[in-house]
Motif scaffolding. Structure first.
Motif, short mmCIF file in Angstrom:
data_model
loop_
_atom_site.label_atom_id
_atom_site.label_comp_id
_atom_site.label_asym_id
_atom_site.label_seq_id
_atom_site.Cartn_x
_atom_site.Cartn_y
_atom_site.Cartn_z
N ARG A 90 0.90 -1.21 0.05
CA ARG A 90 0.05 -0.03 0.00
C ARG A 90 0.87 1.38 -0.05
N LYS A 91 1.99 1.29 0.71
CA LYS A 91 2.86 2.33 0.89
C LYS A 91 3.57 2.62 -0.66
N LEU A 92 3.97 1.49 -0.91
CA LEU A 92 4.55 1.33 -2.25
C LEU A 92 3.70 2.27 -3.43
N LEU A 93 2.20 1.59 -3.66
CA LEU A 93 1.43 2.10 -4.58
C LEU A 93 1.05 3.51 -4.28
N ASN A 94 1.38 4.10 -3.20
CA ASN A 94 0.94 5.53 -3.27
C ASN A 94 2.24 6.40 -2.71
N CYS A 95 3.17 5.86 -3.21
CA CYS A 95 4.63 6.87 -2.78
C CYS A 95 4.69 7.87 -4.03
N PRO A 96 5.22 8.87 -3.80
CA PRO A 96 5.53 9.88 -4.80
C PRO A 96 6.32 9.31 -5.87
N GLU A 97 7.15 8.61 -5.85
CA GLU A 97 7.88 8.14 -6.91
C GLU A 97 6.89 7.26 -8.01
N GLY A 145 -2.91 12.09 -29.55
CA GLY A 145 -2.85 13.25 -30.45
C GLY A 145 -3.35 14.58 -29.90
N ASP A 146 -3.41 15.39 -30.92
CA ASP A 146 -4.14 16.62 -30.38
C ASP A 146 -5.52 16.53 -29.79
N GLY A 147 -5.65 17.43 -28.64
CA GLY A 147 -6.93 17.19 -28.11
C GLY A 147 -7.23 16.33 -27.00
N TYR A 148 -6.38 15.62 -26.62
CA TYR A 148 -6.16 14.37 -25.54
C TYR A 148 -5.21 15.05 -24.37
N ALA A 149 -5.76 14.87 -23.24
CA ALA A 149 -4.96 15.42 -21.98
C ALA A 149 -5.01 14.42 -20.78
N ALA A 150 -4.11 14.44 -20.16
CA ALA A 150 -3.99 13.87 -18.74
C ALA A 150 -4.25 14.53 -17.57
N ALA A 151 -5.03 13.98 -16.66
CA ALA A 151 -5.42 14.54 -15.26
C ALA A 151 -4.25 14.70 -14.28
N GLN A 152 -4.42 15.39 -13.29
CA GLN A 152 -3.20 15.14 -12.12
C GLN A 152 -3.54 13.89 -11.51
N PRO A 153 -2.57 13.25 -10.90
CA PRO A 153 -2.59 11.93 -10.33
C PRO A 153 -3.80 12.16 -8.95
N HIS A 154 -4.42 11.24 -8.72
CA HIS A 154 -5.36 11.25 -7.54
C HIS A 154 -5.29 9.66 -6.99
N LYS A 155 -5.82 9.80 -5.67
CA LYS A 155 -5.76 8.58 -5.02
C LYS A 155 -7.21 7.96 -5.15
N THR A 156 -7.12 6.67 -5.47
CA THR A 156 -8.29 6.01 -5.37
C THR A 156 -8.53 4.57 -4.32
N GLY A 157 -8.41 5.23 -3.35
CA GLY A 157 -8.19 4.28 -2.25
C GLY A 157 -6.95 3.70 -1.74
N GLN A 158 -6.55 2.73 -2.48
CA GLN A 158 -5.46 1.88 -2.20
C GLN A 158 -4.13 2.29 -3.34
N ARG A 159 -4.36 3.22 -4.03
CA ARG A 159 -3.18 3.30 -5.05
C ARG A 159 -3.33 4.69 -5.84
N VAL A 160 -2.42 5.19 -6.57
CA VAL A 160 -2.62 6.37 -7.34
C VAL A 160 -3.14 6.15 -8.76
N ALA A 161 -3.80 6.90 -9.33
CA ALA A 161 -4.56 6.66 -10.60
C ALA A 161 -4.46 8.12 -11.33
N VAL A 162 -4.34 7.95 -12.78
CA VAL A 162 -4.32 9.33 -13.62
C VAL A 162 -5.22 8.99 -14.61
N ASN A 163 -6.09 9.83 -14.92
CA ASN A 163 -7.04 9.65 -16.19
C ASN A 163 -6.59 10.47 -17.26
#
Length: 80
Positions: free
Chosen positions: A13-20, A37-55
């Motif tokens: 759990r610590k590993l999945l949430n660490c800054p690295e 391609g153009d027009g696609y973006a990535a959101a800022q990382p967020h926590k989803t309970g037990q891990r970090v995710a990005v959309n």
């Protein structure tokens, strides 16, 4: 005889949430958005309970239409 591996849940759990890991996930999401391609973006990382995710998402109307017609994000992710 196979060696046995026992995972310590708190450590995982610590590993999945660490800054690295957050930085790696953010970088991979940015690369995915760029490959889409153009027009696609990535959101800022967020926590989803037990891990970090990005959309990664279509940020413009044109990209949304492209994604709906061609499954662009799906193709980019599975060709990675």
């Amino acid at each position: 005889m196979k060696p046995k591996l026992k995972l310590v849940r708190a450590g995982v759990r610590k590993l999945l949430n660490c800054p690295e890991v957050s930085a790696v996930v953010e970088s991979l999401a940015a690369q995915t958005a760029q490959r889409a391609g153009d027009g696609y973006a990535a959101a800022q990382p967020h926590k989803t309970g037990q891990r970090v995710a990005v959309n990664v998402y279509p940020a413009t109307k044109e990209a949304a239409i492209d994604n709906a017609e061609n499954d662009t994000l799906l193709k980019v992710v599975y060709r990675a």
